[in-house]
Design a protein around this motif. Structure first.
Motif, PDB file in Angstrom:
ATOM      1  N   LYS A 120      52.993  41.446  34.651  1.00 15.10           N
ATOM      2  CA  LYS A 120      53.844  42.498  35.223  1.00 15.10           C
ATOM      3  C   LYS A 120      54.568  41.827  36.363  1.00 15.10           C
ATOM      4  N   SER A 121      55.861  42.087  36.467  1.00  9.38           N
ATOM      5  CA  SER A 121      56.607  41.401  37.511  1.00  9.38           C
ATOM      6  C   SER A 121      57.713  42.282  38.047  1.00  9.38           C
ATOM      7  N   THR A 122      57.884  42.270  39.363  1.00 15.28           N
ATOM      8  CA  THR A 122      58.988  42.997  39.977  1.00 15.28           C
ATOM      9  C   THR A 122      59.799  41.993  40.784  1.00 15.28           C
ATOM     10  N   PRO A 123      61.078  41.825  40.421  1.00 18.92           N
ATOM     11  CA  PRO A 123      61.891  40.860  41.166  1.00 18.92           C
ATOM     12  C   PRO A 123      61.860  41.166  42.667  1.00 18.92           C
ATOM     13  N   GLY A 124      61.648  40.126  43.438  1.00 17.61           N
ATOM     14  CA  GLY A 124      61.625  40.278  44.897  1.00 17.61           C
ATOM     15  C   GLY A 124      60.261  40.687  45.428  1.00 17.61           C
ATOM     16  N   GLN A 125      59.335  41.087  44.547  1.00 21.06           N
ATOM     17  CA  GLN A 125      58.022  41.537  45.045  1.00 21.06           C
ATOM     18  C   GLN A 125      56.861  40.705  44.533  1.00 21.06           C
ATOM     19  N   GLY A 126      57.017  40.111  43.362  1.00 23.32           N
ATOM     20  CA  GLY A 126      55.936  39.257  42.866  1.00 23.32           C
ATOM     21  C   GLY A 126      55.570  39.517  41.417  1.00 23.32           C
ATOM     22  N   SER A 127      54.630  38.715  40.943  1.00 19.45           N
ATOM     23  CA  SER A 127      54.209  38.789  39.540  1.00 19.45           C
ATOM     24  C   SER A 127      52.688  38.737  39.455  1.00 19.45           C
ATOM     25  N   THR A 128      52.163  39.394  38.425  1.00 17.89           N
ATOM     26  CA  THR A 128      50.723  39.293  38.138  1.00 17.89           C
ATOM     27  C   THR A 128      50.564  38.912  36.677  1.00 17.89           C
ATOM     28  N   PHE A 129      49.939  37.766  36.437  1.00 16.21           N
ATOM     29  CA  PHE A 129      49.614  37.340  35.076  1.00 16.21           C
ATOM     30  C   PHE A 129      48.152  37.663  34.832  1.00 16.21           C
ATOM     31  N   THR A 130      47.873  38.314  33.699  1.00 18.49           N
ATOM     32  CA  THR A 130      46.500  38.709  33.391  1.00 18.49           C
ATOM     33  C   THR A 130      46.145  38.255  31.991  1.00 18.49           C
ATOM     34  N   PHE A 131      44.941  37.717  31.830  1.00 17.94           N
ATOM     35  CA  PHE A 131      44.490  37.458  30.467  1.00 17.94           C
ATOM     36  C   PHE A 131      43.089  38.002  30.270  1.00 17.94           C
ATOM     37  N   ILE A 132      42.840  38.379  29.020  1.00 23.68           N
ATOM     38  CA  ILE A 132      41.515  38.902  28.652  1.00 23.68           C
ATOM     39  C   ILE A 132      40.979  37.986  27.565  1.00 23.68           C
ATOM     40  N   ILE A 133      39.704  37.666  27.679  1.00 22.94           N
ATOM     41  CA  ILE A 133      39.133  36.723  26.727  1.00 22.94           C
ATOM     42  C   ILE A 133      37.739  37.213  26.330  1.00 22.94           C
ATOM     43  N   PRO A 134      37.435  37.260  25.019  1.00 23.54           N
ATOM     44  CA  PRO A 134      36.099  37.712  24.636  1.00 23.54           C
ATOM     45  C   PRO A 134      35.047  36.701  25.090  1.00 23.54           C
ATOM     46  N   ASN A 135      33.912  37.228  25.542  1.00 29.01           N
ATOM     47  CA  ASN A 135      32.883  36.320  26.031  1.00 29.01           C
ATOM     48  C   ASN A 135      31.885  35.954  24.937  1.00 29.01           C
ATOM     49  N   GLN A 136      32.408  35.537  23.786  1.00 26.67           N
ATOM     50  CA  GLN A 136      31.566  35.118  22.667  1.00 26.67           C
ATOM     51  C   GLN A 136      32.194  33.866  22.078  1.00 26.67           C
ATOM     52  N   PRO A 137      31.418  33.052  21.333  1.00 28.74           N
ATOM     53  CA  PRO A 137      32.046  31.926  20.664  1.00 28.74           C
ATOM     54  C   PRO A 137      33.195  32.423  19.797  1.00 28.74           C
ATOM     55  N   ALA A 138      34.328  31.652  19.754  1.00 26.71           N
ATOM     56  CA  ALA A 138      35.553  32.110  19.103  1.00 26.71           C
ATOM     57  C   ALA A 138      35.339  32.591  17.673  1.00 26.71           C
ATOM     58  N   GLU A 139      34.422  31.929  16.937  1.00 29.26           N
ATOM     59  CA  GLU A 139      34.264  32.303  15.517  1.00 29.26           C
ATOM     60  C   GLU A 139      33.475  33.596  15.331  1.00 29.26           C
ATOM     61  N   GLU A 140      32.852  34.101  16.432  1.00 31.76           N
ATOM     62  CA  GLU A 140      32.020  35.303  16.278  1.00 31.76           C
ATOM     63  C   GLU A 140      32.688  36.569  16.780  1.00 31.76           C
ATOM     64  N   VAL A 141      33.940  36.477  17.215  1.00 34.09           N
ATOM     65  CA  VAL A 141      34.502  37.646  17.881  1.00 34.09           C
ATOM     66  C   VAL A 141      35.609  38.306  17.085  1.00 34.09           C
ATOM     67  N   THR A 142      35.812  39.568  17.397  1.00 29.06           N
ATOM     68  CA  THR A 142      37.030  40.221  16.958  1.00 29.06           C
ATOM     69  C   THR A 142      38.023  40.007  18.104  1.00 29.06           C
ATOM     70  N   PRO A 143      39.315  39.807  17.785  1.00 26.64           N
ATOM     71  CA  PRO A 143      40.266  39.504  18.836  1.00 26.64           C
ATOM     72  C   PRO A 143      40.309  40.576  19.932  1.00 26.64           C
ATOM     73  N   ALA A 144      40.644  40.142  21.127  1.00 23.78           N
ATOM     74  CA  ALA A 144      40.783  41.082  22.231  1.00 23.78           C
ATOM     75  C   ALA A 144      41.946  42.018  21.931  1.00 23.78           C
ATOM     76  N   PRO A 145      41.866  43.266  22.407  1.00 21.65           N
ATOM     77  CA  PRO A 145      42.955  44.202  22.131  1.00 21.65           C
ATOM     78  C   PRO A 145      44.210  43.845  22.923  1.00 21.65           C
ATOM     79  N   ASN A 146      45.358  44.333  22.464  1.00 23.16           N
ATOM     80  CA  ASN A 146      46.592  44.157  23.227  1.00 23.16           C
ATOM     81  C   ASN A 146      46.606  45.159  24.373  1.00 23.16           C
ATOM     82  N   ILE A 147      46.783  44.688  25.571  1.00 17.53           N
ATOM     83  CA  ILE A 147      46.885  45.602  26.711  1.00 17.53           C
ATOM     84  C   ILE A 147      48.121  45.184  27.466  1.00 17.53           C
ATOM     85  N   THR A 148      49.145  45.998  27.479  1.00 18.27           N
ATOM     86  CA  THR A 148      50.328  45.581  28.249  1.00 18.27           C
ATOM     87  C   THR A 148      50.819  46.705  29.121  1.00 18.27           C
TER      88      THR A 148
END
Ligand code: ADP
Length: 362
Positions: free
Chosen positions: A334-362
């Protein structure tokens, strides 16, 4: 909710037959009632072997076909040696009842092949450049240590400048090679865990002097309950370094860079996720640039502003996104010109082959 009167669309059959895009109608049970000529060509079957068949039998590789009511989603897939972009939308009648599904298919083979040849060109050129650069780097290092005679002041200055530029080139080449191996699915993993608390702390401490040059400070807030993460520590360090470095680079002088990490179970889901945010109080991202900044080689227009010393290649965020997605995570900002930006990521806390993908949150 969009209303698509199916009867009107059916009457336009003659027009549909002239389209280069494939059009398929199926009823609410998923059985195909109509396919235009382009769709028959793409599917590689005559109309008699399409109409009356379930769409899931014909387009086995178009995900979420019958269930998706979201008309903005499309997916890329291969069919009969061609690459297609497909989209399915639910059709509603005047009384707002679901009447069927409209599937559109667009042939992107040319675009896909162009992308492939660009990738392979970049891959070849990066590998070819790395060998001579390694030799230049080695010999300049030897020269600068005085191995072939003592250097006078201007010779020292010249070798330092060569070294700085060669190091930068090596860094860029390594980024290209890294990006192409992620895309080609050739990413090497160290199986193990990342102690996120320790890693965020370490990277923030390393980058603190750079932030301090501009009077900035890095504030870290990591929740105590965070468990070690099933992610290669080098990959996680790359993600964090890129995001924090960007935040420092584009922050206002004296501003704060805030790094937070919290666990989440996403509405009671058994799987746990970690949500990490990196925010700044800087120049922000122009709305015109926002949809592009995760693209390879994309640099926003504000980079021309003189007070920002950036000489990036525009690869950082594309690498970050590819890495996050490798672990079935998602990233957004999320970013507002002149005020700043926030980059966020979500990652499942399981080995990659055992997880269902993280949901889209925007
Ligand atoms: P590079 O590798 O050149 O730094 P990135 O892929 O990391 O490029 O970033 C792409 C573009 O996104 C940058 O050119 C910059 O304009 C913009 N950008 C990235 N992070 C931020 C941020 N925190 N604030 C403002 N602009 C940003």
């Amino acid at each position: 909710m969009n209303v698509y009167p199916a009867s009107d669309l059916a009457q336009s059959q003659q027009i549909l037959e002239h389209l280069a895009d494939g059009i398929i109608f199926s009823n609410q049970n998923g059985y195909i009632s109509y396919a235009n000529g382009a769709a028959c060509m793409m599917v590689g079957r005559p109309i008699s072997e399409i109409v009356g068949y379930p769409i899931t039998d014909i387009l086995t590789r178009l995900p979420l076909l019958a269930s998706s009511a979201d008309h903005t989603k499309s997916s890329r897939f291969e069919l009969n040696g061609r690459y297609l972009r497909g989209k399915a939308v639910v059709l509603y009648n005047q009384s707002n009842e679901a009447e069927g599904i409209l599937t559109t298919l667009h042939d992107i083979t040319a675009e896909f092949e162009l992308e492939q040849s660009k990738d392979s060109f970049l891959q070849t050129i990066s590998h070819e450049l790395r060998t001579p650069l390694t030799a230049i780097k080695g010999y300049v290092e030897l020269l600068s240590t005085g191995a072939s005679g003592t250097l006078n002041d201007s010779q020292k200055m010249f070798t330092t400048t060569i070294q700085r530029n060669v190091n930068r080139m090596v860094q860029l080449i390594n980024s290209l090679i890294f990006a192409s191996s992620i895309k080609a699915g050739r990413l090497e993993y160290i199986t193990g865990h990342t102690d996120l608390t320790q890693l965020i702390d370490q990277i923030s401490r390393e980058l603190q002097p750079t932030a301090a040059e501009d009077g900035q400070k890095i504030v870290v807030e990591v929740a105590k309950e965070i468990q070690p993460l099933h992610v290669d520590p080098i990959h996680m360090a790359t993600i964090l370094e890129e995001l924090i470095t960007n935040s420092i680079k584009f922050n206002r002088p004296g501003g704060t860079v805030r790094v937070t990490a919290v666990p989440d179970t996403m509405n009671g889901n058994a799987q746990t996720y970690i949500i990490v945010s990196v925010s700044d109080e800087g120049i922000g991202i122009d709305p015109a640039d926002q949809s592009h900044i995760f693209e390879e080689f994309y640099r926003a227009t504000h980079e021309t502003e003189s007070h920002i010393r950036t000489r990036g290649l525009g690869m950082g965020l594309s690498i970050v996104r590819a890495l996050v997605e490798t672990y079935n995570g998602r990233i957004w900002f999320k970013s507002t010109p002149g005020q700043g930006s926030t980059f966020t990521f979500i990652i499942p806390n399981q080995p990659a082959e055992e997880v269902t993908p993280a949901p889209n949150i925007t």
